[in-house]
Design an enzyme around this catalytic site. Structure first.
Site, PDB file in Angstrom:
ATOM      1  N   ASP A  43       0.836  -1.102   0.092  1.00  0.00           N
ATOM      2  CA  ASP A  43       0.003   0.036   0.117  1.00  0.00           C
ATOM      3  C   ASP A  43       0.710   1.372   0.029  1.00  0.00           C
ATOM      4  O   ASP A  43       1.599   1.551   1.039  1.00  0.00           O
ATOM      5  CB  ASP A  43      -0.839   0.058   1.241  1.00  0.00           C
ATOM      6  CG  ASP A  43      -1.793   1.174   1.167  1.00  0.00           C
ATOM      7  OD1 ASP A  43      -2.971   1.060   0.687  1.00  0.00           O
ATOM      8  OD2 ASP A  43      -1.464   2.200   1.737  1.00  0.00           O
ATOM      9  N   TYR A  48       3.453   9.642  -0.800  1.00  0.00           N
ATOM     10  CA  TYR A  48       4.232   9.153   0.071  1.00  0.00           C
ATOM     11  C   TYR A  48       5.714   9.084  -0.477  1.00  0.00           C
ATOM     12  O   TYR A  48       6.657   9.064   0.235  1.00  0.00           O
ATOM     13  CB  TYR A  48       4.105   7.527   0.253  1.00  0.00           C
ATOM     14  CG  TYR A  48       2.720   7.244   1.172  1.00  0.00           C
ATOM     15  CD1 TYR A  48       1.985   8.181   1.621  1.00  0.00           C
ATOM     16  CD2 TYR A  48       2.312   5.909   1.153  1.00  0.00           C
ATOM     17  CE1 TYR A  48       0.708   7.815   2.688  1.00  0.00           C
ATOM     18  CE2 TYR A  48       1.318   5.694   1.721  1.00  0.00           C
ATOM     19  CZ  TYR A  48       0.287   6.519   2.336  1.00  0.00           C
ATOM     20  OH  TYR A  48      -0.938   6.169   3.129  1.00  0.00           O
ATOM     21  N   LYS A  73      -2.582   5.915  -4.360  1.00  0.00           N
ATOM     22  CA  LYS A  73      -3.581   6.841  -4.143  1.00  0.00           C
ATOM     23  C   LYS A  73      -3.481   8.179  -4.636  1.00  0.00           C
ATOM     24  O   LYS A  73      -2.452   8.588  -4.962  1.00  0.00           O
ATOM     25  CB  LYS A  73      -3.804   7.134  -2.630  1.00  0.00           C
ATOM     26  CG  LYS A  73      -3.650   5.870  -1.635  1.00  0.00           C
ATOM     27  CD  LYS A  73      -3.891   6.032  -0.200  1.00  0.00           C
ATOM     28  CE  LYS A  73      -3.497   4.844   0.632  1.00  0.00           C
ATOM     29  NZ  LYS A  73      -2.188   4.505   1.031  1.00  0.00           N
ATOM     30  N   HIS A 104      -7.360   9.628  -2.020  1.00  0.00           N
ATOM     31  CA  HIS A 104      -6.874   9.667  -0.752  1.00  0.00           C
ATOM     32  C   HIS A 104      -7.511  10.156   0.524  1.00  0.00           C
ATOM     33  O   HIS A 104      -7.672   9.498   1.597  1.00  0.00           O
ATOM     34  CB  HIS A 104      -5.469  10.184  -0.629  1.00  0.00           C
ATOM     35  CG  HIS A 104      -4.353   9.944   0.242  1.00  0.00           C
ATOM     36  ND1 HIS A 104      -3.020   9.721  -0.107  1.00  0.00           N
ATOM     37  CD2 HIS A 104      -4.613   9.277   1.616  1.00  0.00           C
ATOM     38  CE1 HIS A 104      -2.467   9.125   1.086  1.00  0.00           C
ATOM     39  NE2 HIS A 104      -3.128   8.888   2.015  1.00  0.00           N
ATOM     40  N   ILE A 224      -2.810  -3.108   6.876  1.00  0.00           N
ATOM     41  CA  ILE A 224      -1.757  -2.792   6.120  1.00  0.00           C
ATOM     42  C   ILE A 224      -0.631  -2.247   7.073  1.00  0.00           C
ATOM     43  O   ILE A 224      -0.189  -1.094   6.824  1.00  0.00           O
ATOM     44  CB  ILE A 224      -2.028  -1.708   5.039  1.00  0.00           C
ATOM     45  CG1 ILE A 224      -3.035  -0.787   5.300  1.00  0.00           C
ATOM     46  CG2 ILE A 224      -2.605  -2.569   3.865  1.00  0.00           C
ATOM     47  CD1 ILE A 224      -3.361   0.412   4.363  1.00  0.00           C
ATOM     48  N   LYS A 226       2.772  -1.017   8.760  1.00  0.00           N
ATOM     49  CA  LYS A 226       4.066  -0.520   8.136  1.00  0.00           C
ATOM     50  C   LYS A 226       5.110  -0.886   9.123  1.00  0.00           C
ATOM     51  O   LYS A 226       5.000  -0.724  10.333  1.00  0.00           O
ATOM     52  CB  LYS A 226       3.708   0.965   8.075  1.00  0.00           C
ATOM     53  CG  LYS A 226       5.125   1.924   7.849  1.00  0.00           C
ATOM     54  CD  LYS A 226       5.778   2.283   8.832  1.00  0.00           C
ATOM     55  CE  LYS A 226       7.134   3.024   8.903  1.00  0.00           C
ATOM     56  NZ  LYS A 226       8.050   3.423  10.162  1.00  0.00           N
ATOM     57  N   VAL A 228       9.739  -0.696   9.207  1.00  0.00           N
ATOM     58  CA  VAL A 228      10.874  -0.469   8.422  1.00  0.00           C
ATOM     59  C   VAL A 228      11.822  -1.584   9.033  1.00  0.00           C
ATOM     60  O   VAL A 228      13.100  -1.831   8.464  1.00  0.00           O
ATOM     61  CB  VAL A 228      11.626   0.983   8.403  1.00  0.00           C
ATOM     62  CG1 VAL A 228      10.753   1.805   7.844  1.00  0.00           C
ATOM     63  CG2 VAL A 228      11.795   1.138   9.822  1.00  0.00           C
ATOM     64  N   ARG A 232      10.398  -7.021  12.322  1.00  0.00           N
ATOM     65  CA  ARG A 232       8.850  -6.842  12.471  1.00  0.00           C
ATOM     66  C   ARG A 232       7.884  -7.076  11.272  1.00  0.00           C
ATOM     67  O   ARG A 232       6.940  -7.593  11.330  1.00  0.00           O
ATOM     68  CB  ARG A 232       8.976  -5.557  12.883  1.00  0.00           C
ATOM     69  CG  ARG A 232       9.315  -5.161  14.268  1.00  0.00           C
ATOM     70  CD  ARG A 232       9.107  -3.591  14.681  1.00  0.00           C
ATOM     71  NE  ARG A 232       9.281  -3.408  16.093  1.00  0.00           N
ATOM     72  CZ  ARG A 232       9.542  -2.186  16.200  1.00  0.00           C
ATOM     73  NH1 ARG A 232       9.103  -1.043  15.464  1.00  0.00           N
ATOM     74  NH2 ARG A 232       9.605  -1.704  17.674  1.00  0.00           N
TER      75      ARG A 232
HETATM   76  N1  LIG Z   1      -5.192   6.529   3.821  1.00  0.00           N
HETATM   77  C1  LIG Z   1      -4.658   7.239   4.944  1.00  0.00           C
HETATM   78  O1  LIG Z   1      -4.938   8.428   5.030  1.00  0.00           O
HETATM   79  C2  LIG Z   1      -3.516   6.563   5.752  1.00  0.00           C
HETATM   80  C3  LIG Z   1      -3.232   7.281   6.815  1.00  0.00           C
HETATM   81  C4  LIG Z   1      -2.133   6.394   7.481  1.00  0.00           C
HETATM   82  C5  LIG Z   1      -1.612   5.345   7.126  1.00  0.00           C
HETATM   83  N2  LIG Z   1      -2.159   4.693   6.019  1.00  0.00           N
HETATM   84  C6  LIG Z   1      -1.710   3.316   5.579  1.00  0.00           C
HETATM   85  O2  LIG Z   1      -1.552   2.387   6.598  1.00  0.00           O
HETATM   86  C7  LIG Z   1      -0.046   2.016   6.914  1.00  0.00           C
HETATM   87  C8  LIG Z   1       0.078   1.810   8.303  1.00  0.00           C
HETATM   88  O3  LIG Z   1      -0.370   2.926   8.957  1.00  0.00           O
HETATM   89  P1  LIG Z   1       0.681   3.637  10.053  1.00  0.00           P
HETATM   90  O4  LIG Z   1       1.834   3.523   9.194  1.00  0.00           O
HETATM   91  O5  LIG Z   1       0.198   4.780  10.327  1.00  0.00           O
HETATM   92  O6  LIG Z   1       0.632   2.941  11.305  1.00  0.00           O
HETATM   93  P2  LIG Z   1       0.769   1.324  12.065  1.00  0.00           P
HETATM   94  O7  LIG Z   1       1.041   0.397  10.799  1.00  0.00           O
HETATM   95  O8  LIG Z   1      -0.092   1.215  12.892  1.00  0.00           O
HETATM   96  O9  LIG Z   1       2.049   1.411  12.905  1.00  0.00           O
HETATM   97  C9  LIG Z   1       3.294   1.724  12.445  1.00  0.00           C
HETATM   98  C10 LIG Z   1       4.186   1.999  13.696  1.00  0.00           C
HETATM   99  O10 LIG Z   1       4.208   0.583  14.419  1.00  0.00           O
HETATM  100  C11 LIG Z   1       5.510   0.120  14.395  1.00  0.00           C
HETATM  101  N3  LIG Z   1       5.565  -1.585  14.326  1.00  0.00           N
HETATM  102  C12 LIG Z   1       5.288  -2.041  13.233  1.00  0.00           C
HETATM  103  N4  LIG Z   1       5.286  -3.248  13.487  1.00  0.00           N
HETATM  104  C13 LIG Z   1       5.738  -3.421  14.815  1.00  0.00           C
HETATM  105  C14 LIG Z   1       5.757  -4.590  15.459  1.00  0.00           C
HETATM  106  N5  LIG Z   1       5.825  -5.994  15.223  1.00  0.00           N
HETATM  107  N6  LIG Z   1       6.064  -4.282  17.026  1.00  0.00           N
HETATM  108  C15 LIG Z   1       6.207  -3.170  17.551  1.00  0.00           C
HETATM  109  N7  LIG Z   1       6.052  -1.905  16.693  1.00  0.00           N
HETATM  110  C16 LIG Z   1       5.855  -2.234  15.416  1.00  0.00           C
HETATM  111  C17 LIG Z   1       6.359   0.678  13.431  1.00  0.00           C
HETATM  112  O11 LIG Z   1       7.917   1.024  13.685  1.00  0.00           O
HETATM  113  P3  LIG Z   1       9.146   0.536  12.647  1.00  0.00           P
HETATM  114  O12 LIG Z   1       8.672   0.872  11.469  1.00  0.00           O
HETATM  115  O13 LIG Z   1      10.261   1.123  13.482  1.00  0.00           O
HETATM  116  O14 LIG Z   1       8.928  -1.008  12.790  1.00  0.00           O
HETATM  117  C18 LIG Z   1       5.709   2.464  13.266  1.00  0.00           C
HETATM  118  O15 LIG Z   1       6.169   3.019  14.256  1.00  0.00           O
HETATM  119  C19 LIG Z   1       0.602   3.124   6.344  1.00  0.00           C
HETATM  120  O16 LIG Z   1       2.024   2.844   5.808  1.00  0.00           O
HETATM  121  C20 LIG Z   1      -0.134   3.580   4.933  1.00  0.00           C
HETATM  122  O17 LIG Z   1       0.186   2.577   4.034  1.00  0.00           O
HETATM  123  C21 LIG Z   1      -3.185   5.488   5.232  1.00  0.00           C
END
Ligand SMILES: NC(=O)c1ccc[n+]([C@@H]2O[C@H](COP(=O)([O-])OP(=O)(O)OC[C@H]3O[C@@H](n4cnc5c(N)ncnc54)[C@H](OP(=O)(O)O)[C@@H]3O)[C@@H](O)[C@H]2O)c1
Length: 273
Positions: A43, A48, A73, A104, A224, A226, A228, A232
């Site tokens: 995604d 981005y 998006k 988006h 989805i 995220k 890096v 993880r």
């Molecule tokens: N449509 C929209 O407006 C919108 C808005 C926000 C997000 N999104 C999409 O949703 C995706 C995910 O959302 P998000 O990035 O906001 O938040 P998320 O996936 O809920 O959380 C990401 C955070 O959690 C950490 N993390 C990931 N796996 C982990 C694990 N196993 N243990 C502990 N910590 C962990 C990551 O750190 P590290 O990277 O350091 O591991 C990062 O700090 C985005 O990448 C994007 O594609 C869409």
């Protein structure tokens, strides 16, 4: 990997990798790690600034194009020129077609999302997009769109995690045949510490992230997460084999607090996304 069938018959892997806030220069490596770990759903978004890295990873992977589901998006500031914006995304990705293209944000103050949708319907008719959808659409935005739409969105990608579930909106989407895709599914890491989550993690010898992702998968959400971090990335993927009990699922659902992390789609009007 379990797949969901969207309202036009296209299937989508239920768990994918989100690449929001993945630096452009790191994206190819991270997406390659994810593909090697078994992910087949990525995604991204024009906003981005890392579509090129996603495309480079897909090209380098040697995996057949049709085995990978790619979402991107339409940027808010480009809703008035969706065709051109789509072609720019497609070229940045280096792909002939995109699996899912989303508006988006609705940006209701701009008043252009219905026009953008009509342009996206043409791209769908021309088979450049396999499914069209929306993101951050609240109930009234969906109603307005459906009044003019020939195609019902396949997906609404919304902020959804244990502490912010948007249950009414999610139920409305499902009743209309719109799949619910949970963004920030881990609450950006903030939803990993609740007692219900840590207790289930202990009971299953799993991590708290796996528990939260298993809760989403049990609810039928597309997720989805995220990361890096390669370990993880693998850990999150393994959540697909974790099954929680009904009591555990209910105790996680009870973590709702009504506080969103992201912007309010009713008023958000930024142009960088
Ligand atoms: N449509 C929209 O407006 C919108 C808005 C926000 C997000 N999104 C999409 O949703 C995706 C995910 O959302 P998000 O990035 O906001 O938040 P998320 O996936 O809920 O959380 C990401 C955070 O959690 C950490 N993390 C990931 N796996 C982990 C694990 N196993 N243990 C502990 N910590 C962990 C990551 O750190 P590290 O990277 O350091 O591991 C990062 O700090 C985005 O990448 C994007 O594609 C869409």
């Amino acid at each position: 990997m379990s797949e969901l069938t969207l309202n036009n018959g296209v299937t989508i892997p239920q768990l994918g990798l989100g690449v929001f806030q993945v630096p452009p220069e790191d994206t190819q490596r991270i997406v390659e790690d994810a593909l090697a770990a078994g992910y087949r759903h990525i995604d991204t978004a024009a906003g981005y600034r890392n579509e090129a890295g996603v495309g480079a990873a897909i090209a380098a992977s040697g995996i057949a194009r049709e085995e990978i589901f790619v979402t991107t998006k339409l940027r808010n500031g480009e809703q008035g020129r969706a065709q051109e914006a789509f072609q720019n995304s497609r070229k940045a990705l280096g792909l002939d077609y995109v699996d899912l293209y989303l508006i988006h944000w609705p940006v209701p103050s701009q008043g252009v999302y219905v026009q953008a949708w009509k342009e996206m319907e043409r791209l769908y008719d021309n088979k450049q997009i396999r499914a069209v959808g929306v993101s951050n659409f609240l109930s009234d935005h969906i109603d307005t769109l459906l009044e003019a739409a020939e195609i019902t969105p396949a997906v609404n990608q919304i902020e959804l995690h244990p502490s912010y579930q948007q249950a009414e909106l999610a139920a409305k989407c499902r009743s209309l045949g719109i799949a619910v895709e949970a963004y920030s599914p881990l609450g950006q890491g903030g939803d990993l510490n609740g007692n219900a989550v840590t207790a289930a993690a202990q009971a299953h010898d799993a991590t708290t992230a796996q528990v939260v992702l298993a809760w989403h998968l049990a609810a039928g959400n597309i997720v989805i997460p995220k990361s890096v971090d390669p370990s993880r990335i693998r850990e999150n993927f393994a959540a697909t084999s974790l099954k929680l009990t009904d009591d555990e699922l209910a105790s996680i659902t009870a973590l709702e607090s009504g506080s969103r992390i992201g912007s309010d789609p009713a008023v958000a009007s930024f142009t960088q996304f």
